[in-house]
Design a protein around this motif. Structure first.
Motif, PDB file in Angstrom:
ATOM      1  N   THR A  25       0.834  -1.201   0.000  1.00 27.44           N
ATOM      2  CA  THR A  25       0.000   0.000   0.000  1.00 27.44           C
ATOM      3  C   THR A  25       0.868   1.250   0.000  1.00 27.44           C
ATOM      4  O   THR A  25       2.024   1.227   0.425  1.00 27.44           O
ATOM      5  N   THR A  26       0.293   2.316  -0.517  1.00 25.52           N
ATOM      6  CA  THR A  26       0.893   3.644  -0.428  1.00 25.52           C
ATOM      7  C   THR A  26      -0.198   4.596   0.000  1.00 25.52           C
ATOM      8  O   THR A  26      -1.386   4.354  -0.231  1.00 25.52           O
ATOM      9  N   ARG A  27       0.210   5.687   0.606  1.00 26.99           N
ATOM     10  CA  ARG A  27      -0.771   6.704   0.989  1.00 26.99           C
ATOM     11  C   ARG A  27      -1.093   7.550  -0.222  1.00 26.99           C
ATOM     12  O   ARG A  27      -0.218   7.912  -0.998  1.00 26.99           O
ATOM     13  N   ALA A  28      -2.346   7.848  -0.371  1.00 25.97           N
ATOM     14  CA  ALA A  28      -2.811   8.704  -1.459  1.00 25.97           C
ATOM     15  C   ALA A  28      -3.690   9.788  -0.857  1.00 25.97           C
ATOM     16  O   ALA A  28      -4.107   9.698   0.304  1.00 25.97           O
ATOM     17  N   ARG A  33      -3.815   3.428  -1.352  1.00 23.48           N
ATOM     18  CA  ARG A  33      -3.787   2.823  -2.689  1.00 23.48           C
ATOM     19  C   ARG A  33      -3.138   1.450  -2.580  1.00 23.48           C
ATOM     20  O   ARG A  33      -2.070   1.310  -1.994  1.00 23.48           O
ATOM     21  N   TYR A  34      -3.788   0.434  -3.119  1.00 25.11           N
ATOM     22  CA  TYR A  34      -3.258  -0.920  -3.094  1.00 25.11           C
ATOM     23  C   TYR A  34      -2.522  -1.216  -4.399  1.00 25.11           C
ATOM     24  O   TYR A  34      -2.969  -0.829  -5.481  1.00 25.11           O
ATOM     25  N   TRP A  35      -1.404  -1.907  -4.289  1.00 25.99           N
ATOM     26  CA  TRP A  35      -0.586  -2.296  -5.428  1.00 25.99           C
ATOM     27  C   TRP A  35      -0.272  -3.781  -5.323  1.00 25.99           C
ATOM     28  O   TRP A  35      -0.169  -4.331  -4.242  1.00 25.99           O
ATOM     29  N   ARG A  44       6.580  -2.978  -7.565  1.00 25.14           N
ATOM     30  CA  ARG A  44       5.214  -2.546  -7.294  1.00 25.14           C
ATOM     31  C   ARG A  44       4.545  -2.191  -8.615  1.00 25.14           C
ATOM     32  O   ARG A  44       5.097  -1.440  -9.421  1.00 25.14           O
ATOM     33  N   CYS A  45       3.356  -2.727  -8.858  1.00 27.79           N
ATOM     34  CA  CYS A  45       2.667  -2.423 -10.114  1.00 27.79           C
ATOM     35  C   CYS A  45       1.155  -2.499  -9.915  1.00 27.79           C
ATOM     36  O   CYS A  45       0.655  -3.160  -9.008  1.00 27.79           O
ATOM     37  N   ALA A  46       0.442  -1.806 -10.769  1.00 24.98           N
ATOM     38  CA  ALA A  46      -1.014  -1.764 -10.682  1.00 24.98           C
ATOM     39  C   ALA A  46      -1.652  -2.930 -11.423  1.00 24.98           C
ATOM     40  O   ALA A  46      -2.768  -3.334 -11.110  1.00 24.98           O
ATOM     41  N   VAL A  47      -0.941  -3.479 -12.419  1.00 20.80           N
ATOM     42  CA  VAL A  47      -1.490  -4.535 -13.263  1.00 20.80           C
ATOM     43  C   VAL A  47      -0.492  -5.683 -13.341  1.00 20.80           C
ATOM     44  O   VAL A  47       0.700  -5.460 -13.536  1.00 20.80           O
ATOM     45  N   LEU A  48      -0.993  -6.887 -13.204  1.00 20.84           N
ATOM     46  CA  LEU A  48      -0.196  -8.081 -13.455  1.00 20.84           C
ATOM     47  C   LEU A  48      -0.766  -8.784 -14.676  1.00 20.84           C
ATOM     48  O   LEU A  48      -1.981  -8.795 -14.889  1.00 20.84           O
TER      49      LEU A  48
END
Length: 151
Positions: A25-28, A33-35, A44-48
């Motif tokens: 996670t990161t702070r938004a 925000r989950y990654w 770290r990526c949004a899409v696999l």
């Protein structure tokens, strides 16, 4: 392909191979925000992406964006369309590839735009198009010129 939730995270099975799938996670500004963490490289990526062999990020799968394979000429042409679209919006003739040679002088000023703003933006579009046609002319000259210099 199947995804199972475990107490420590997830596991994903693709192509008979089971891999752990971690989230980070990161702070938004809107909260958290989950990654995904790539199972291959840990990036770290949004899409696999799921291939027949693995689940991985774009780089580990060896994928690239179409724009990364474009020539200078194709990139400039796409930029001309994008600039025209920004100024005139979804004007139908702009979407037809054959009408790129239409002069920007043929298009009307968008409603509620000041003339000074319109002329400045149209001038920017025209300057960029001049550069595009200069590159295009050089390419076409090279294609249609015989090796002995005659056309």
């Amino acid at each position: 392909m199947s995804v199972k939730r475990l107490t420590g995270g997830y596991t994903i099975t693709a192509g008979g191979r089971t891999q752990p799938l971690k989230l980070t996670t990161t702070r938004a500004g809107y909260g958290v925000r989950y990654w995904y963490c790539c199972p291959c490289c840990g990036r770290r990526c949004a899409v696999l992406y799921v291939t027949h062999q693995q689940v991985a990020c774009r780089q580990c799968c060896g994928l690239h964006y179409a724009s990364q394979s474009e020539s200078t000429q194709e990139r400039m042409m796409r930029s001309v369309y994008r600039r025209r679209l920004a100024l005139w919006g979804r004007f139908e003739p702009l979407s037809v590839l054959g009408l790129l040679p239409m002069s920007p002088y043929l298009f009307m000023k968008p409603p509620r735009m000041h003339w000074q703003t319109f002329e400045a933006r149209r001038g920017e579009v025209m300057d960029y198009e001049r550069r595009f046609w200069k590159v295009e002319k050089a390419i076409l000259t090279r294609l249609f010129t015989n090796h002995d210099g005659a056309r």
